[in-house]
Design a protein around this motif. Sequence first.
Motif, PDB file in Angstrom:
ATOM      1  N   LEU A  85       0.801  -1.022   0.160  1.00  0.00           N
ATOM      2  CA  LEU A  85      -0.003   0.076  -0.013  1.00  0.00           C
ATOM      3  C   LEU A  85       0.868   1.192   0.165  1.00  0.00           C
ATOM      4  CD1 LEU A  85      -2.607  -1.180   2.674  1.00  0.00           C
ATOM      5  CD2 LEU A  85      -3.062  -0.913   0.323  1.00  0.00           C
ATOM      6  N   HIS A  86       0.625   2.380  -0.866  1.00  0.00           N
ATOM      7  CA  HIS A  86       1.142   3.097  -0.949  1.00  0.00           C
ATOM      8  C   HIS A  86       0.381   4.700  -1.541  1.00  0.00           C
ATOM      9  CE1 HIS A  86       1.518   1.620  -4.982  1.00  0.00           C
ATOM     10  NE2 HIS A  86       1.774   2.818  -5.286  1.00  0.00           N
ATOM     11  N   LYS A  87       0.899   5.873  -1.469  1.00  0.00           N
ATOM     12  CA  LYS A  87       0.284   6.839  -2.095  1.00  0.00           C
ATOM     13  C   LYS A  87       0.997   8.004  -2.563  1.00  0.00           C
ATOM     14  CE  LYS A  87      -0.909   9.764   1.957  1.00  0.00           C
ATOM     15  NZ  LYS A  87      -1.270  11.100   1.439  1.00  0.00           N
ATOM     16  N   GLY A  88       0.722   8.646  -3.688  1.00  0.00           N
ATOM     17  CA  GLY A  88       1.664   9.918  -3.856  1.00  0.00           C
ATOM     18  C   GLY A  88       1.047  11.105  -3.272  1.00  0.00           C
ATOM     19  N   ASN A  89       2.186  12.224  -3.053  1.00  0.00           N
ATOM     20  CA  ASN A  89       1.413  13.237  -2.258  1.00  0.00           C
ATOM     21  C   ASN A  89       1.544  14.531  -3.237  1.00  0.00           C
ATOM     22  OD1 ASN A  89       1.472  11.869   0.381  1.00  0.00           O
ATOM     23  ND2 ASN A  89       3.612  12.079   0.451  1.00  0.00           N
ATOM     24  N   LEU A  90       0.839  15.460  -2.606  1.00  0.00           N
ATOM     25  CA  LEU A  90       0.674  16.819  -3.228  1.00  0.00           C
ATOM     26  C   LEU A  90       2.101  17.402  -3.638  1.00  0.00           C
ATOM     27  CD1 LEU A  90      -1.305  19.051  -4.649  1.00  0.00           C
ATOM     28  CD2 LEU A  90      -1.350  19.832  -2.497  1.00  0.00           C
ATOM     29  N   ASN A  91       2.328  17.981  -4.638  1.00  0.00           N
ATOM     30  CA  ASN A  91       3.683  18.501  -4.853  1.00  0.00           C
ATOM     31  C   ASN A  91       3.287  20.060  -3.997  1.00  0.00           C
ATOM     32  OD1 ASN A  91       5.858  20.175  -5.558  1.00  0.00           O
ATOM     33  ND2 ASN A  91       5.482  19.466  -7.932  1.00  0.00           N
ATOM     34  N   THR A  92       3.938  20.249  -3.042  1.00  0.00           N
ATOM     35  CA  THR A  92       3.959  21.455  -2.169  1.00  0.00           C
ATOM     36  C   THR A  92       4.967  22.518  -2.490  1.00  0.00           C
ATOM     37  OG1 THR A  92       4.849  20.432  -0.288  1.00  0.00           O
ATOM     38  CG2 THR A  92       2.333  20.432  -0.386  1.00  0.00           C
ATOM     39  N   SER A  93       5.976  22.128  -3.368  1.00  0.00           N
ATOM     40  CA  SER A  93       6.981  23.053  -3.649  1.00  0.00           C
ATOM     41  C   SER A  93       6.525  23.721  -4.929  1.00  0.00           C
ATOM     42  CB  SER A  93       8.323  22.031  -4.179  1.00  0.00           C
ATOM     43  OG  SER A  93       8.122  21.594  -5.485  1.00  0.00           O
ATOM     44  N   ASN A  94       7.508  24.693  -5.220  1.00  0.00           N
ATOM     45  CA  ASN A  94       7.235  25.747  -6.453  1.00  0.00           C
ATOM     46  C   ASN A  94       7.794  25.103  -7.750  1.00  0.00           C
ATOM     47  OD1 ASN A  94       5.949  27.404  -4.891  1.00  0.00           O
ATOM     48  ND2 ASN A  94       7.720  28.609  -4.320  1.00  0.00           N
ATOM     49  N   GLN A  95       8.385  23.834  -7.817  1.00  0.00           N
ATOM     50  CA  GLN A  95       9.081  23.394  -8.954  1.00  0.00           C
ATOM     51  C   GLN A  95       8.202  22.037  -9.509  1.00  0.00           C
ATOM     52  OE1 GLN A  95      12.434  21.999  -6.667  1.00  0.00           O
ATOM     53  NE2 GLN A  95      13.537  23.943  -7.289  1.00  0.00           N
ATOM     54  N   ILE A  96       8.367  21.793 -10.752  1.00  0.00           N
ATOM     55  CA  ILE A  96       7.939  20.776 -11.441  1.00  0.00           C
ATOM     56  C   ILE A  96       8.817  19.598 -11.119  1.00  0.00           C
ATOM     57  CG2 ILE A  96       7.395  19.623 -13.563  1.00  0.00           C
ATOM     58  CD1 ILE A  96       6.573  22.579 -14.697  1.00  0.00           C
ATOM     59  N   THR A  97       8.434  18.373 -10.714  1.00  0.00           N
ATOM     60  CA  THR A  97       9.152  17.123 -10.488  1.00  0.00           C
ATOM     61  C   THR A  97       8.520  16.270 -11.200  1.00  0.00           C
ATOM     62  OG1 THR A  97       7.427  16.378  -8.738  1.00  0.00           O
ATOM     63  CG2 THR A  97       9.610  17.919  -7.953  1.00  0.00           C
ATOM     64  N   CYS A  98       9.629  15.331 -11.574  1.00  0.00           N
ATOM     65  CA  CYS A  98       9.546  14.192 -12.220  1.00  0.00           C
ATOM     66  C   CYS A  98       9.956  12.864 -11.833  1.00  0.00           C
ATOM     67  CB  CYS A  98      10.175  14.396 -13.687  1.00  0.00           C
ATOM     68  SG  CYS A  98       9.673  13.529 -15.234  1.00  0.00           S
ATOM     69  N   ALA A  99       9.277  11.840 -12.249  1.00  0.00           N
ATOM     70  CA  ALA A  99       9.962  10.588 -11.686  1.00  0.00           C
ATOM     71  C   ALA A  99       9.552   9.322 -12.813  1.00  0.00           C
ATOM     72  CB  ALA A  99       9.366   9.885 -10.578  1.00  0.00           C
ATOM     73  N   LEU A 100      10.353   8.392 -13.013  1.00  0.00           N
ATOM     74  CA  LEU A 100      10.215   7.344 -13.923  1.00  0.00           C
ATOM     75  C   LEU A 100       9.643   6.083 -13.169  1.00  0.00           C
ATOM     76  CD1 LEU A 100      10.563   5.888 -16.666  1.00  0.00           C
ATOM     77  CD2 LEU A 100      12.810   5.332 -15.649  1.00  0.00           C
ATOM     78  N   GLN A 101       8.445   5.653 -13.712  1.00  0.00           N
ATOM     79  CA  GLN A 101       7.860   4.367 -12.960  1.00  0.00           C
ATOM     80  C   GLN A 101       7.976   3.144 -13.835  1.00  0.00           C
ATOM     81  OE1 GLN A 101       4.187   5.265 -10.727  1.00  0.00           O
ATOM     82  NE2 GLN A 101       3.304   3.114 -11.239  1.00  0.00           N
ATOM     83  N   MET A 102       8.340   2.157 -13.547  1.00  0.00           N
ATOM     84  CA  MET A 102       8.074   0.839 -14.136  1.00  0.00           C
ATOM     85  C   MET A 102       7.453  -0.133 -13.508  1.00  0.00           C
ATOM     86  SD  MET A 102      11.997   1.074 -15.650  1.00  0.00           S
ATOM     87  CE  MET A 102      12.599   1.623 -14.080  1.00  0.00           C
ATOM     88  N   LYS A 103       6.916  -1.349 -13.989  1.00  0.00           N
ATOM     89  CA  LYS A 103       6.305  -2.236 -13.408  1.00  0.00           C
ATOM     90  C   LYS A 103       6.918  -3.551 -13.758  1.00  0.00           C
ATOM     91  CE  LYS A 103       2.801   0.103 -11.791  1.00  0.00           C
ATOM     92  NZ  LYS A 103       2.816   0.816 -10.654  1.00  0.00           N
ATOM     93  N   PHE A 104       7.430  -4.266 -13.170  1.00  0.00           N
ATOM     94  CA  PHE A 104       8.198  -5.774 -13.459  1.00  0.00           C
ATOM     95  C   PHE A 104       7.053  -6.818 -13.212  1.00  0.00           C
ATOM     96  CE2 PHE A 104      11.573  -2.515 -12.918  1.00  0.00           C
ATOM     97  CZ  PHE A 104      12.286  -2.833 -13.976  1.00  0.00           C
ATOM     98  N   LEU A 105       6.767  -7.755 -13.899  1.00  0.00           N
ATOM     99  CA  LEU A 105       5.786  -8.744 -13.830  1.00  0.00           C
ATOM    100  C   LEU A 105       6.551 -10.073 -13.806  1.00  0.00           C
ATOM    101  CD1 LEU A 105       2.957  -7.962 -15.872  1.00  0.00           C
ATOM    102  CD2 LEU A 105       2.915  -7.990 -13.319  1.00  0.00           C
ATOM    103  N   LYS A 106       6.560 -11.074 -12.810  1.00  0.00           N
ATOM    104  CA  LYS A 106       7.036 -12.394 -12.829  1.00  0.00           C
ATOM    105  C   LYS A 106       6.138 -13.450 -13.099  1.00  0.00           C
ATOM    106  CE  LYS A 106       9.484 -15.690 -10.106  1.00  0.00           C
ATOM    107  NZ  LYS A 106      10.027 -16.186  -8.805  1.00  0.00           N
ATOM    108  N   TYR A 107       6.105 -14.073 -14.336  1.00  0.00           N
ATOM    109  CA  TYR A 107       4.992 -15.031 -14.539  1.00  0.00           C
ATOM    110  C   TYR A 107       5.390 -16.387 -14.033  1.00  0.00           C
ATOM    111  CZ  TYR A 107       2.720 -11.491 -17.070  1.00  0.00           C
ATOM    112  OH  TYR A 107       2.024 -10.381 -17.493  1.00  0.00           O
TER     113      TYR A 107
END
Length: 107
Positions: A85-107
Motif C-alpha cells: 500500500l502506498h500513495k503519492g503526495n501533493l507537490n507542495t514545492s514551487n518546482q515541477i518534479t518528475c519520476a520514472l515508474q516501471m512495473k516488473f511482472l514475474k510469470y
Amino acid sequence: MIHLSNDNLESEEKLHYDSDNDSVMYTCWVPITDYKYSALNIFKYENFLINLLKKILTKSIIFNKFTFSPSLKKGNLLLWSGNRLHKGNLNTSNQITCALQMKFLKY
C-alpha cells in the motif's frame, strides 16, 4: 510521471496498491528531479493479513498514519511489491518534479 506544483490531480488521499491479480509484480520508482517535498508515503507493513485486507484498508485515510515517507534524491531507486500500500503526495514545492515508474511482472 510529471508532478506540477500544487496540482491536485497529482496526489492521492487514500492508499492504493498496484497489483490486482495473483501475479508477482514489483513497482520501480526513480526520481528524475530532486523532490523538495515528501513525494510518497508507503505503508510500513506487508504480510498475508494486510494483503487479505488491503481492499478494506484503502477505503479509510486512518491507515495513512501507518506510513513512512522515504527521503528521495534524484537518481535513487525505490522498489516495492505490487501488493504494498502506498500513495503519492501533493507537490507542495514551487518546482515541477518528475519520476520514472516501471512495473516488473514475474510469470
